[in-house]
Design a protein around this motif. Structure first.
Motif, mmCIF file in Angstrom:
data_model
loop_
_atom_site.group_PDB
_atom_site.id
_atom_site.type_symbol
_atom_site.label_atom_id
_atom_site.label_comp_id
_atom_site.label_asym_id
_atom_site.label_seq_id
_atom_site.Cartn_x
_atom_site.Cartn_y
_atom_site.Cartn_z
ATOM 1 N N UNK A 273 27.234 23.554 20.518
ATOM 2 C CA UNK A 273 28.185 22.891 21.314
ATOM 3 C C UNK A 273 27.639 21.610 22.138
ATOM 4 N N UNK A 274 26.230 22.022 22.294
ATOM 5 C CA UNK A 274 25.455 20.776 23.506
ATOM 6 C C UNK A 274 24.638 19.863 22.215
ATOM 7 N N UNK A 275 24.854 20.048 21.030
ATOM 8 C CA UNK A 275 24.405 18.846 20.052
ATOM 9 C C UNK A 275 23.013 19.552 19.515
ATOM 10 N N UNK A 276 22.397 20.711 19.811
ATOM 11 C CA UNK A 276 21.271 21.301 19.273
ATOM 12 C C UNK A 276 21.525 21.669 17.479
ATOM 13 N N UNK A 277 20.689 21.262 16.683
ATOM 14 C CA UNK A 277 19.248 20.896 17.202
ATOM 15 C C UNK A 277 19.079 19.281 16.789
ATOM 16 N N UNK A 278 20.165 18.844 16.632
ATOM 17 C CA UNK A 278 19.945 17.255 16.607
ATOM 18 C C UNK A 278 19.694 16.651 17.852
ATOM 19 N N UNK A 279 20.179 16.980 18.932
ATOM 20 C CA UNK A 279 20.052 16.493 20.118
ATOM 21 C C UNK A 279 19.269 17.564 21.019
ATOM 22 N N UNK A 280 18.372 16.893 21.954
ATOM 23 C CA UNK A 280 17.623 17.742 22.845
ATOM 24 C C UNK A 280 18.750 18.402 23.907
ATOM 25 N N UNK A 281 18.329 19.543 24.418
ATOM 26 C CA UNK A 281 19.231 20.362 25.293
ATOM 27 C C UNK A 281 18.124 20.684 26.582
ATOM 28 N N UNK A 282 18.564 20.590 27.665
ATOM 29 C CA UNK A 282 17.740 20.934 28.818
ATOM 30 C C UNK A 282 16.969 22.189 28.475
ATOM 31 N N UNK A 283 15.656 22.376 29.151
ATOM 32 C CA UNK A 283 14.837 23.306 28.734
ATOM 33 C C UNK A 283 15.196 24.692 29.409
ATOM 34 N N UNK A 284 15.929 24.410 30.391
ATOM 35 C CA UNK A 284 16.587 25.735 31.204
ATOM 36 C C UNK A 284 17.793 26.333 30.293
ATOM 37 N N UNK A 285 18.526 25.439 29.867
ATOM 38 C CA UNK A 285 19.647 25.918 28.971
ATOM 39 C C UNK A 285 19.141 26.566 27.736
ATOM 40 N N UNK A 286 18.005 25.994 27.281
ATOM 41 C CA UNK A 286 17.492 26.538 25.898
ATOM 42 C C UNK A 286 16.851 27.930 26.194
ATOM 43 N N UNK A 287 16.183 28.066 27.167
ATOM 44 C CA UNK A 287 15.336 29.311 27.558
ATOM 45 C C UNK A 287 16.649 30.428 27.732
ATOM 46 N N UNK A 288 17.618 29.756 28.412
ATOM 47 C CA UNK A 288 18.594 30.850 28.759
ATOM 48 C C UNK A 288 19.359 31.425 27.573
ATOM 49 N N UNK A 289 19.478 30.764 26.628
ATOM 50 C CA UNK A 289 20.134 30.855 25.499
ATOM 51 C C UNK A 289 19.142 31.824 24.644
ATOM 52 N N UNK A 290 17.986 31.494 24.480
ATOM 53 C CA UNK A 290 17.037 32.440 23.734
ATOM 54 C C UNK A 290 16.875 33.884 24.428
#
Length: 498
Positions: A273-290
């Motif tokens: 919903x944040x546009x991933x993987x075509x758009x960059x997402x904030x690093x903190x959001x990415x790490x939280x998701x992982x």
């Protein structure tokens, strides 16, 4: 900040000397950190230790980015331990045994198995080696070849995956240098841009199917294959204690597929919903998701093991917690590398190196030089991760200063660290690959070395070209050169496998 001069290199020099002498990167990094603090605060043991802990180590740990990376690494460690101790790997391998009836199929199956067990470089020799060893014996494929295959699909595969321990660790080192250089570059994007320039990793993976297709080997491997084909029994390691993977009669292949599916679903729900993987997402959001994905995947696997009565809930949780604790050494390396990088900035180490490089060092040569130095350090220490911690903080600022090809230079550090690790007889993956295949450790080192040297030579040429002409298509040139060399070598020396 002191005016940068040659003395700013002393912490790095101490780090390299102690790492090489002790073959322990943690000792080297800690010595370099202490030396830097002494240079900044004076030689008073109590003051040095107080400043080191209060200002630098605690400061590093409380940084929000660093803390997020460490938490994610801990979650990854727990998940990997569960996967290795679930019995899912052997259950999955047994499913594909039914169609393996030839030497070529056995080798390709082991290669595919190593690629599929991508979540852990140590998981490949722990699972693939012991599972395929009886089949290789039956089809008279040497255990040296099995060790070579699993070593070629352990670290080389893991280093190309951004969302496992290797990728998170490397991105953590990258982001620290980008921030220090005030460069608005996402470590996630940088890692992806670097993948096509990880020449050695890609060549190491590609060489296996080419050798199977050509039905030929050269050097000591050809001798090992000939002896295996003509001998009545395989020559085993002198060590009677060899690895046996965890297996259970109730284990299912779904123990592998299920958690990975959950992980992918969680990442999709949280990031798409944040546009991933075509758009960059904030690093903190990415790490939280992982972190969420790895945790829920682990919960799924613990539940599956309990449902099929492979492990009780308490036992599964115990394995998970033990895997988390096993990440302590990696965390220590990361913290010390980040701390040394921060201290180096205060001393002006990167600035000094950049100033010296600007005085005449050709920018196109940086990737090749970075590859060679990384290979030397990794070979001597047996640690690719430690090599990254030492070299990336040096190469990235230098690339910015002399306008060298950044992604090529970073790919050179990663490739060099991997190449030295493959050539080193003391590296962990070399030892585990030999042990998992139950062949002599020196025999594995000796039979793999010619292939590693060939791929390393191709990588050097590729980095020289990429330093001048930064284009992702150079990897195609490298793969074609590898293919032509293998065809030429096997034709000239006529060492076709019997």
């Amino acid at each position: 900040m002191p005016s940068p001069d040659i003395t700013s290199l002393l912490p790095i020099v101490f780090t390299l000397i102690l790492s090489l002498y002790t073959r322990n990167v943690i000792i080297g990094l800690f010595t370099g950190v202490v030396a830097a603090v002494v240079m900044l605060s004076g030689f008073n043991p109590f003051t040095v230790l107080s400043i080191l802990v209060k200002t630098y180590l605690v400061g590093t740990l409380t940084d929000s980015y660093n803390a997020g990376v460490i938490v994610l690494m801990v979650f990854i460690g727990g998940f990997v331990a569960l996967m290795e101790k679930s019995g899912g790997g052997p259950a999955f391998a047994s499913k594909i045994m039914t169609w393996i009836s030839s030497r070529a199929r056995a080798q390709i199956a082991a290669w595919c198995g190593g690629i599929f067990i991508f979540y852990s470089d140590l998981g490949t020799p722990l699972i693939v080696g012991p599972v395929f060893r009886p089949l290789f014996d039956k089809l008279q494929v040497s255990r040296q070849k099995l060790a070579f295959i699993i070593d070629s699909t352990a670290s080389p595969v893991a280093i190309l995956i951004p969302f496992i321990g290797w990728g998170i660790y490397i991105m953590g080192l990258m982001q620290k240098e980008f921030d220090a250089a005030a460069q608005n570059i996402s470590a996630w994007d940088a890692f992806f841009y670097t993948i096509p320039f990880q020449f050695y990793a890609i060549l190491a993976i590609a060489v296996v199917p080419i050798l199977v297709w050509r039905k030929a080997d050269f050097g000591p491997m050809a001798d090992a294959e000939y002896k295996c084909k003509t001998a009545a029994t395989q020559e085993r390691s002198n060590d009677p204690a060899f690895i046996t993977p965890f297996s259970h009669k109730n284990a299912r292949a779904s123990f592998v597929f299920g958690p990975l599916f959950v992980m992918a679903a969680v990442l999709g729900i949280m990031l798409v919903p944040l546009g991933f993987p075509f758009n960059s997402v904030p690093g903190s959001v990415f790490r939280a998701a992982l972190s969420s994905a790895y945790f829920l995947a682990a919960v799924t696997l613990i539940g599956l093991m309990a449902w099929y009565k492979v492990r009780s809930l308490n036992n599964g949780i115990g394995v998970y917690l033990n895997g988390m604790s096993n990440m302590m050494q990696v965390t220590i390396i990361l913290v010390l590398a980040w701390t040394l990088s921060s201290l180096g900035k205060e001393l002006g180490t990167a600035q000094y190196i950049a100033e010296q490089a600007q005085r005449g060092f050709p920018s196109w040569l940086l990737p090749a030089v970075a590859f060679v130095f990384s290979a030397i350090i990794s070979f001597a220490t047996g640690s690719s991760w430690g090599t990254f911690a030492i070299m990336l903080p040096l190469v990235i600022p230098t690339a910015f200063a002399i306008d060298a090809a950044l992604f090529v230079s970073m790919g050179a550090v990663l490739s060099g660290g991997l190449f030295g690790d493959h050539c080193s007889p003391i590296s962990e993956t070399t030892i585990l690959s030999a042990t998992g295949s139950n062949c002599n450790q020196f025999e594995h080192f000796r039979t793999q070395l010619p292939y590693a040297l060939m791929n390393g030579g191709i990588a050097v040429v590729s980095f020289l070209v990429a330093g001048i002409y930064e284009h992702q298509g150079i990897i195609v040139m490298a793969l074609l050169l590898q293919l032509l060399l293998l065809i030429g070598i096997t034709r000239k020396f006529k060492v076709a496998t019997p």
